[in-house]
Design a protein around this motif. Structure first.
Motif, PDB file in Angstrom:
ATOM      1  N   ARG A   1       0.828  -1.213   0.000  1.00 27.38           N
ATOM      2  CA  ARG A   1       0.000   0.000   0.000  1.00 27.38           C
ATOM      3  C   ARG A   1       0.861   1.261   0.000  1.00 27.38           C
ATOM      4  NH1 ARG A   1      -3.237  -3.226   4.059  1.00 27.38           N
ATOM      5  NH2 ARG A   1      -5.140  -3.869   2.944  1.00 27.38           N
ATOM      6  N   ALA A   2       1.992   1.200   0.694  1.00 31.37           N
ATOM      7  CA  ALA A   2       2.904   2.347   0.712  1.00 31.37           C
ATOM      8  C   ALA A   2       3.442   2.633  -0.685  1.00 31.37           C
ATOM      9  CB  ALA A   2       4.055   2.086   1.688  1.00 31.37           C
ATOM     10  N   ALA A   3       3.708   1.572  -1.427  1.00 32.10           N
ATOM     11  CA  ALA A   3       4.203   1.747  -2.789  1.00 32.10           C
ATOM     12  C   ALA A   3       3.169   2.440  -3.665  1.00 32.10           C
ATOM     13  CB  ALA A   3       4.574   0.389  -3.382  1.00 32.10           C
ATOM     14  N   ARG A   4       1.920   2.018  -3.569  1.00 31.09           N
ATOM     15  CA  ARG A   4       0.876   2.650  -4.376  1.00 31.09           C
ATOM     16  C   ARG A   4       0.710   4.116  -3.984  1.00 31.09           C
ATOM     17  NH1 ARG A   4      -0.285   2.846  -8.972  1.00 31.09           N
ATOM     18  NH2 ARG A   4      -0.897   0.645  -9.226  1.00 31.09           N
ATOM     19  N   GLU A   5       0.808   4.395  -2.705  1.00 29.03           N
ATOM     20  CA  GLU A   5       0.697   5.781  -2.246  1.00 29.03           C
ATOM     21  C   GLU A   5       1.783   6.649  -2.866  1.00 29.03           C
ATOM     22  OE1 GLU A   5       0.975   8.341   1.933  1.00 29.03           O
ATOM     23  OE2 GLU A   5       0.613   6.175   2.015  1.00 29.03           O
ATOM     24  N   ALA A   6       3.013   6.101  -2.921  1.00 27.03           N
ATOM     25  CA  ALA A   6       4.125   6.876  -3.475  1.00 27.03           C
ATOM     26  C   ALA A   6       4.030   7.004  -4.989  1.00 27.03           C
ATOM     27  CB  ALA A   6       5.446   6.215  -3.097  1.00 27.03           C
ATOM     28  N   CYS A   7       3.565   5.962  -5.644  1.00 24.88           N
ATOM     29  CA  CYS A   7       3.515   5.954  -7.113  1.00 24.88           C
ATOM     30  C   CYS A   7       2.362   6.779  -7.664  1.00 24.88           C
ATOM     31  CB  CYS A   7       3.379   4.518  -7.626  1.00 24.88           C
ATOM     32  SG  CYS A   7       4.888   3.536  -7.490  1.00 24.88           S
TER      33      CYS A   7
ATOM     34  N   PRO B   1      -1.731   6.981  -8.927  1.00 29.17           N
ATOM     35  CA  PRO B   1      -2.539   6.068  -9.747  1.00 29.17           C
ATOM     36  C   PRO B   1      -1.987   5.820 -11.147  1.00 29.17           C
ATOM     37  CG  PRO B   1      -3.538   8.245  -9.685  1.00 29.17           C
ATOM     38  CD  PRO B   1      -2.379   8.287  -8.725  1.00 29.17           C
ATOM     39  N   GLU B   2      -1.044   6.642 -11.594  1.00 25.38           N
ATOM     40  CA  GLU B   2      -0.622   6.563 -12.999  1.00 25.38           C
ATOM     41  C   GLU B   2       0.506   5.556 -13.250  1.00 25.38           C
ATOM     42  OE1 GLU B   2       1.767   9.986 -11.151  1.00 25.38           O
ATOM     43  OE2 GLU B   2      -0.211   9.057 -10.944  1.00 25.38           O
ATOM     44  N   ILE B   3       1.151   5.062 -12.217  1.00 26.25           N
ATOM     45  CA  ILE B   3       2.275   4.135 -12.373  1.00 26.25           C
ATOM     46  C   ILE B   3       1.790   2.691 -12.256  1.00 26.25           C
ATOM     47  CG2 ILE B   3       4.526   3.407 -11.467  1.00 26.25           C
ATOM     48  CD1 ILE B   3       4.521   6.200 -12.732  1.00 26.25           C
ATOM     49  N   GLY B   4       2.154   1.853 -13.227  1.00 30.34           N
ATOM     50  CA  GLY B   4       1.801   0.443 -13.167  1.00 30.34           C
ATOM     51  C   GLY B   4       2.662  -0.284 -12.141  1.00 30.34           C
ATOM     52  N   ILE B   5       2.025  -1.096 -11.305  1.00 24.91           N
ATOM     53  CA  ILE B   5       2.742  -1.842 -10.267  1.00 24.91           C
ATOM     54  C   ILE B   5       2.475  -3.334 -10.451  1.00 24.91           C
ATOM     55  CG2 ILE B   5       2.884  -2.351  -7.798  1.00 24.91           C
ATOM     56  CD1 ILE B   5       2.282   0.526  -7.201  1.00 24.91           C
ATOM     57  N   SER B   6       3.531  -4.130 -10.410  1.00 26.56           N
ATOM     58  CA  SER B   6       3.405  -5.581 -10.315  1.00 26.56           C
ATOM     59  C   SER B   6       4.077  -6.017  -9.015  1.00 26.56           C
ATOM     60  CB  SER B   6       4.045  -6.280 -11.523  1.00 26.56           C
ATOM     61  OG  SER B   6       5.403  -5.910 -11.658  1.00 26.56           O
ATOM     62  N   VAL B   7       3.732  -7.217  -8.561  1.00 26.41           N
ATOM     63  CA  VAL B   7       4.236  -7.696  -7.274  1.00 26.41           C
ATOM     64  C   VAL B   7       4.794  -9.103  -7.455  1.00 26.41           C
ATOM     65  CG1 VAL B   7       3.697  -8.237  -4.868  1.00 26.41           C
ATOM     66  CG2 VAL B   7       2.521  -6.338  -6.011  1.00 26.41           C
TER      67      VAL B   7
ATOM     68  N   ARG C   1      -4.528 -12.644  -0.099  1.00 26.87           N
ATOM     69  CA  ARG C   1      -3.882 -11.392  -0.510  1.00 26.87           C
ATOM     70  C   ARG C   1      -4.499 -10.797  -1.782  1.00 26.87           C
ATOM     71  NH1 ARG C   1      -2.098 -11.579   4.001  1.00 26.87           N
ATOM     72  NH2 ARG C   1       0.111 -11.627   4.626  1.00 26.87           N
ATOM     73  N   ILE C   2      -5.350 -11.530  -2.462  1.00 21.27           N
ATOM     74  CA  ILE C   2      -5.919 -11.019  -3.714  1.00 21.27           C
ATOM     75  C   ILE C   2      -6.643  -9.695  -3.520  1.00 21.27           C
ATOM     76  CG2 ILE C   2      -7.699 -11.465  -5.464  1.00 21.27           C
ATOM     77  CD1 ILE C   2      -6.750 -14.375  -5.508  1.00 21.27           C
ATOM     78  N   PRO C   3      -7.442  -9.502  -2.472  1.00 16.56           N
ATOM     79  CA  PRO C   3      -8.071  -8.189  -2.283  1.00 16.56           C
ATOM     80  C   PRO C   3      -7.068  -7.041  -2.154  1.00 16.56           C
ATOM     81  CG  PRO C   3      -9.188  -9.838  -0.953  1.00 16.56           C
ATOM     82  CD  PRO C   3      -7.956 -10.488  -1.494  1.00 16.56           C
ATOM     83  N   VAL C   4      -5.923  -7.309  -1.523  1.00 17.62           N
ATOM     84  CA  VAL C   4      -4.891  -6.278  -1.410  1.00 17.62           C
ATOM     85  C   VAL C   4      -4.317  -5.960  -2.795  1.00 17.62           C
ATOM     86  CG1 VAL C   4      -2.668  -5.668  -0.384  1.00 17.62           C
ATOM     87  CG2 VAL C   4      -4.310  -7.034   0.921  1.00 17.62           C
ATOM     88  N   LEU C   5      -4.068  -7.006  -3.594  1.00 22.40           N
ATOM     89  CA  LEU C   5      -3.561  -6.791  -4.950  1.00 22.40           C
ATOM     90  C   LEU C   5      -4.556  -6.001  -5.787  1.00 22.40           C
ATOM     91  CD1 LEU C   5      -2.164 -10.400  -5.494  1.00 22.40           C
ATOM     92  CD2 LEU C   5      -0.811  -8.339  -5.052  1.00 22.40           C
ATOM     93  N   GLN C   6      -5.825  -6.283  -5.596  1.00 19.62           N
ATOM     94  CA  GLN C   6      -6.862  -5.523  -6.305  1.00 19.62           C
ATOM     95  C   GLN C   6      -6.913  -4.085  -5.814  1.00 19.62           C
ATOM     96  OE1 GLN C   6     -10.051  -8.186  -5.301  1.00 19.62           O
ATOM     97  NE2 GLN C   6     -10.007  -9.222  -7.304  1.00 19.62           N
TER      98      GLN C   6
ATOM     99  N   ILE D   1      -4.485  -2.241  -4.671  1.00 17.04           N
ATOM    100  CA  ILE D   1      -3.378  -1.430  -5.192  1.00 17.04           C
ATOM    101  C   ILE D   1      -3.331  -1.449  -6.721  1.00 17.04           C
ATOM    102  CG2 ILE D   1      -2.029  -1.820  -3.088  1.00 17.04           C
ATOM    103  CD1 ILE D   1      -0.184  -3.646  -4.865  1.00 17.04           C
ATOM    104  N   ASP D   2      -4.318  -2.119  -7.319  1.00  7.63           N
ATOM    105  CA  ASP D   2      -4.428  -2.194  -8.780  1.00  7.63           C
ATOM    106  C   ASP D   2      -3.157  -2.767  -9.402  1.00  7.63           C
ATOM    107  OD1 ASP D   2      -5.685  -1.927 -11.242  1.00  7.63           O
ATOM    108  OD2 ASP D   2      -4.963   0.128 -11.551  1.00  7.63           O
ATOM    109  N   ALA D   3      -2.690  -3.902  -8.845  1.00  3.54           N
ATOM    110  CA  ALA D   3      -1.495  -4.557  -9.376  1.00  3.54           C
ATOM    111  C   ALA D   3      -1.769  -5.127 -10.760  1.00  3.54           C
ATOM    112  CB  ALA D   3      -1.041  -5.678  -8.437  1.00  3.54           C
ATOM    113  N   MET D   4      -0.763  -5.093 -11.621  1.00  3.85           N
ATOM    114  CA  MET D   4      -0.885  -5.617 -12.976  1.00  3.85           C
ATOM    115  C   MET D   4      -0.883  -7.143 -12.970  1.00  3.85           C
ATOM    116  SD  MET D   4       1.885  -2.982 -14.619  1.00  3.85           S
ATOM    117  CE  MET D   4       1.867  -3.679 -16.259  1.00  3.85           C
TER     118      MET D   4
END
Length: 365
Positions: A177-183, A185-191, A205-210, A212-215
């Motif tokens: 979540r910290a990563a999404r906050e720093a990035c 909404p415009e930066i694509g994130i994968s985990v 963990r799927i709800p968390v991935l959803q 943060i809108d992980a790719m």
């Protein structure tokens, strides 16, 4: 044209990543371990290859020297290396189809493709098919920090450098979540969790991935060959996997099981360029995207760029977000600028080691 000389070279280049170095590899990870393969022909051409060697350098170098090199010394070279690759796989299969032996074969395959392309006076990608791009978007592949503050810092730094995509190696929701906050909404994130989760934890963990809108989620479960549970997760959330898979056949099993939406071959693990191309062909036939795994800085880095030159769709180049003590490539490695990397255009793979850097970090003189 025949092989006149073979040399296997080991080198270790320290790096800094701003973290503790703990969490991904068995011990502290703070250096790049290289096993380079140098193949010289009787016509004077020199091909360079790279075998996967992180935390297994000595074993891989031994396999390259004592298992693969003797089978190639003095051999007449075909126009392209596929027949030799197949022969090596057949002759060495009794020692294991996956792991150390295939890492060694991969390095030689890359070196032989380098020679094949040089012999025709063409960049490697010109031998593999039509070129569809001159540059490729890269993502900053961050190490595992395990610390929200550090993740925020390095996500922000990557964003400021023009990266439009970031990959995390984090396993805890708060850090993601910290990563999404720093990035933003415009930066694509994968985990990528490197097989850290059980199937039950991965589903939790799927709800968390959803959120943060992980790719995609990469290698969500252990063991990586558990394609049954991986397929179940892939039905709920996009899965990327394959860095631990060798040969097109292991990828075919994964793809046919519906276990991946992003196939991730690693050219210095999978069986070299020959097997990588086979994986791409099978994935394309099945409608699965290829997203190469390449946290490297030697010939494997250059070879992957050539392979990306002809890949359809919107593949991304993985750039390990670290600071090596030196650049091992003569003339410099093509690094991301504003989030994109140029495809090499010189004949062959385009890599040769910098003699001064190699002399400084080489282990076996």
């Amino acid at each position: 044209m025949k092989i006149a000389a073979i040399e296997v070279i080991e080198a270790v280049v320290p790096f800094d990543d701003g973290g503790s170095g703990i969490g991904i590899t068995p011990g502290r990870w703070d250096s790049l371990e290289f096993v380079l393969v140098r193949v010289e022909t009787d016509t004077g051409l020199i091909g360079w290859g790279e075998c996967f060697a992180y935390s297994c350098r000595a074993a891989v170098a031994t396999a390259a020297r004592t298992m693969v090199a003797p089978l190639l010394e003095g051999r007449e070279l075909p126009a392209t290396p596929e027949p030799l690759n197949l022969e090596l796989q057949k002759r060495l299969h009794i020692f294991g189809r996956y792991g150390i032996a295939m890492f060694a074969i991969s390095g030689f395959d890359i070196a032989l493709w380098d020679i094949a392309a040089q012999a025709q006076g063409k960049p490697l990608h010109a031998l593999l098919g039509p070129q569809v791009r001159n540059e490729v978007s890269a993502y900053a592949s961050l190490v595992r920090y395990g610390d929200p503050a550090l993740v925020k810092k390095y996500c922000s730094d990557a964003k400021a450098l023009g990266y439009r995509f970031v990959k995390l190696h984090e396993i805890e929701p708060a850090v993601m979540r910290a990563a999404r906050e720093a990035c933003g909404p415009e930066i694509g994130i994968s985990v990528d969790v490197n097989c850290a989760w059980s199937p039950d934890v991965a589903r939790e963990r799927i709800p968390v991935l959803q959120e943060i809108d992980a790719m995609w989620i990469e290698e969500p479960v252990f063991p990586p060959e558990d394609i049954f549970n991986q397929a179940a997760i892939n039905r709920e959330f996009p899965v990327g996997a394959g860095e631990n898979a060798c040969t097109r056949y292991e990828f075919a099993r994964m793809i046919d099981a519906g276990a991946v939406r992003f196939a991730q071959p690693s050219v210095i693990k999978v069986g070299g360029i020959t097997e990588f191309v086979g994986v791409c062909a099978y994935a394309a036939a099945k409608g699965v995207a290829v997203m190469p795994h390449t946290p490297y800085f030697g010939p494997g880095y250059f070879a992957t760029l050539h392979l990306l030159a002809g890949l359809r769709g919107e593949p991304l180049f993985e750039h390990l977000y670290i600071r090596p003590a030196a650049d091992i490539a003569l003339g410099g490695t093509p690094l991301p600028v504003q989030g994109t990397v140029p495809i090499p255009s010189s004949p062959g793979v385009g890599f040769a080691p910098d003699p001064a850097v190699l002399a400084r970090f080489r282990l076996n003189a």
